[in-house]
Write a protein that holds these residues in place. Sequence first.
Motif: not given
Length: 253
Positions: A132-150, A156-158
């Motif tokens: 009944g307690r806990g917290h998951v903190i995932n380190i995503g990225s701005i890369a998950g919001d917008y694709a960029y060249p290369g 896609a992973c983020k």
Amino acid sequence: MDKKIVFITGASSGIGEGCSRKFAGNGYKVIINGRNIEKLTAVRNALETEYNAEVYMLPFDVRDRQAAVSAIESLPEDWKNIDILINNAGLVIGLDKEYEGNLDEWDIMIDTNIRALIAMTRIIVPGMVERGRGHVINIGSIAGDYAYPGGSVYCACKAAVKALSDGLRIDLVDTPVRVTNIKPGLVETNFSVIRFRGDKDKADNVYKGIKPLNGDDVAEVVYFAASVPEHIQVAEVLVMPTNQATGTIVYRK
Ligand code: 8X3
């Protein structure tokens, strides 16, 4: 009350190391995971010396599911009740077009950034629900919001990390367990050195003319999300240098 326990994957450098320092400095018991025992040992020694912290080393490759299960099962009783899971281990290799890159390198990225994060969550979150307690903190990225060249596969992973965080938050809505997705922009770590397959000059160029974030800066935000009162769920944070506006728009002096 007992000290809280935080488990950090990829804790031997960068954002993971920054988080281990921040939480150790604030009285948490810290479980540090990574593949490189030498580097992990150096982090542990530093945390013990600087903060007199209680640190437990759990070296394994997050991509190896069996190793992950055995390592977590092997935790002593007084380290088992993990309060915070920081899914930080992640990487990028290459800056290649989606129709030109190396499929084997992309498999490593998908296995580390997505599959391992799902496995760690699947292994550790049931205990949080039970207690009944806990917290998951995932380190995503701005890369998950917008694709960029290369960046196609990394982005896609983020984007997957965002969907997995949102989905987990939905699945845990009837529990006290919180889920946070931290999405950093430019952070100077060995991230770009690995991206450019060890080419330090190319990596340095990424951060030229701008003051990037460092691992400790991101750790501040992670710690904030972890330390707000329990009825507050910091769902998502996009954090970047002042002179960055999007994944690709950066002002360089
Ligand atoms: C790292 C941020 O924009 O270099 O996840 O991909 S970026």
